[in-house]
Scaffold this motif. Structure first.
Motif, PDB file in Angstrom:
ATOM      1  N   UNK A 138       0.817  -1.215   0.000  1.00  0.00           N
ATOM      2  CA  UNK A 138       0.000   0.000   0.000  1.00  0.00           C
ATOM      3  C   UNK A 138       0.847   1.260   0.000  1.00  0.00           C
ATOM      4  N   UNK A 139       0.152   2.362  -0.170  1.00  0.00           N
ATOM      5  CA  UNK A 139       0.698   3.685   0.105  1.00  0.00           C
ATOM      6  C   UNK A 139       0.052   4.184   1.386  1.00  0.00           C
ATOM      7  N   UNK A 140       0.874   4.620   2.342  1.00  0.00           N
ATOM      8  CA  UNK A 140       0.329   5.003   3.630  1.00  0.00           C
ATOM      9  C   UNK A 140       0.733   6.390   4.070  1.00  0.00           C
ATOM     10  N   UNK A 141      -0.032   6.927   5.027  1.00  0.00           N
ATOM     11  CA  UNK A 141       0.230   8.239   5.613  1.00  0.00           C
ATOM     12  C   UNK A 141       0.134   8.128   7.130  1.00  0.00           C
ATOM     13  N   UNK A 142       0.895   8.979   7.801  1.00  0.00           N
ATOM     14  CA  UNK A 142       0.735   9.161   9.243  1.00  0.00           C
ATOM     15  C   UNK A 142       0.390  10.616   9.506  1.00  0.00           C
ATOM     16  N   UNK A 143      -0.434  10.829  10.521  1.00  0.00           N
ATOM     17  CA  UNK A 143      -0.644  12.166  11.067  1.00  0.00           C
ATOM     18  C   UNK A 143       0.295  12.309  12.258  1.00  0.00           C
ATOM     19  N   UNK A 144       1.033  13.412  12.292  1.00  0.00           N
ATOM     20  CA  UNK A 144       2.053  13.614  13.310  1.00  0.00           C
ATOM     21  C   UNK A 144       1.739  14.848  14.141  1.00  0.00           C
ATOM     22  N   UNK A 145       1.853  14.698  15.452  1.00  0.00           N
ATOM     23  CA  UNK A 145       1.873  15.838  16.356  1.00  0.00           C
ATOM     24  C   UNK A 145       3.324  15.967  16.817  1.00  0.00           C
TER      25      UNK A 145
END
Length: 296
Positions: free
Chosen positions: A61-68
């Motif tokens: 897959x192609x994935x993303x993370x949301x980062x704080x």
């Protein structure tokens, strides 16, 4: 295709103790180094995925993370199945960040990357309102059956399959799912046993079993007849008596009472949703059991 999302609000985190605005949320590509935190997020929402299950999705897959700052507070993946179909999955937001628009930002990134593909996902009730606002429509309910496998007799007429059968498996799967899932099926053959039913020298139905979560998952199963689906399921369950197993089947299903006889009980499920676009296949071959709720 499974997902767990909040409603949309602001896109920054506010510290409730002093009212100061904390680090804004940014999105970044999902990398190997994010796996451990992603595993923690899936455990937080009660999903059974192991690190190996996350890794399978990552490589497909192609994935993303949301980062704080440097902290992962959300994930989302798009698994492409050729040029017309894709699965949106592993959409999770840290419980302390819910209601702040993180899920919406992840979904926006995913939708922008779909390149015209029709997307499917399996939604929780919490995620459904957002998906509806984004244009997803209900397709079919998914029933999850799981439990300790009882004594199941292996049927006749079921044969093992391997990488030499991959081309034929891909063709039959394409007819049933509408996607080109060659990379997925190749990976599944390497992870666990595949079985087929042949007629007139051709593969008429197939099914997989692999390690997943607390034990095993049976799926995908592609067949034209419920009898073949039951035979393939029985073949796999007979190989792991006393083990924990799971299977996810579209409803309505003729499998429910039969599965309960094997020791697998109904344990909830989700709602498969789909963006309007490329039409569903119209052949006798049908997806009778999912690979998983994430991968369809």
């Amino acid at each position: 295709m499974r997902s767990h999302l909040p409603a949309r609000r602001s896109q920054t985190h506010r510290d409730d103790t002093d009212g100061d605005v904390m680090t804004p949320i940014t999105l970044a590509p999902f990398e190997v180094g994010h796996l451990d935190t992603a595993l923690t997020l899936s455990q937080q929402v009660g999903w059974p995925h192991r690190i190996e299950d996350w890794e399978l999705i990552r490589i497909l897959s192609r994935g993303w993370v949301a980062l704080e700052g440097a902290q992962v507070v959300g994930t989302a993946f798009l698994t492409p199945y050729g040029p017309t179909l894709g699965a949106a999955n592993m959409i999770i937001v840290d419980e302390r960040m819910r209601g702040r628009g993180v899920g919406r930002r992840l979904m926006d990134a995913l939708l922008e990357a779909r390149e015209g593909r029709t997307l499917q996902l399996v939604a929780t009730e919490a995620g459904r309102p957002l998906y509806e606002r984004l244009g997803f429509r209900p397709l079919v309910r998914i029933a999850q059956y799981q439990g300790t496998v009882g004594q199941v007799r292996a049927p006749g007429g079921v044969e093992p399959a391997d990488q030499h059968d991959l081309s034929e498996l891909v063709d039959l799967d394409h007819a049933a799912s509408g996607g080109m899932r060659s990379a997925l099926l190749s990976a599944l053959i390497d992870q666990g046993p595949a079985a087929v039913i042949r007629r007139a020298g051709r593969i008429a139905a197939f099914g997989f079993r692999r390690p997943f979560g607390r034990g095993h998952v049976v799926g995908p199963i592609i067949a034209s007849h419920i009898e073949d689906t039951q035979a393939l399921t029985a073949h796999h369950l007979a190989a792991c008596p006393g083990a924990f197993a799971r299977i996810d089947v579209p409803e309505p299903t003729q499998m429910g009472s039969w599965l309960e006889e094997t020791g697998l009980l109904h344990a909830g499920g989700g709602l498969m949703m789909r963006l309007p676009g490329h039409p569903l296949p119209s052949t006798e071959a049908t997806v009778h059991a999912l690979t998983s709720q994430a991968l369809g």
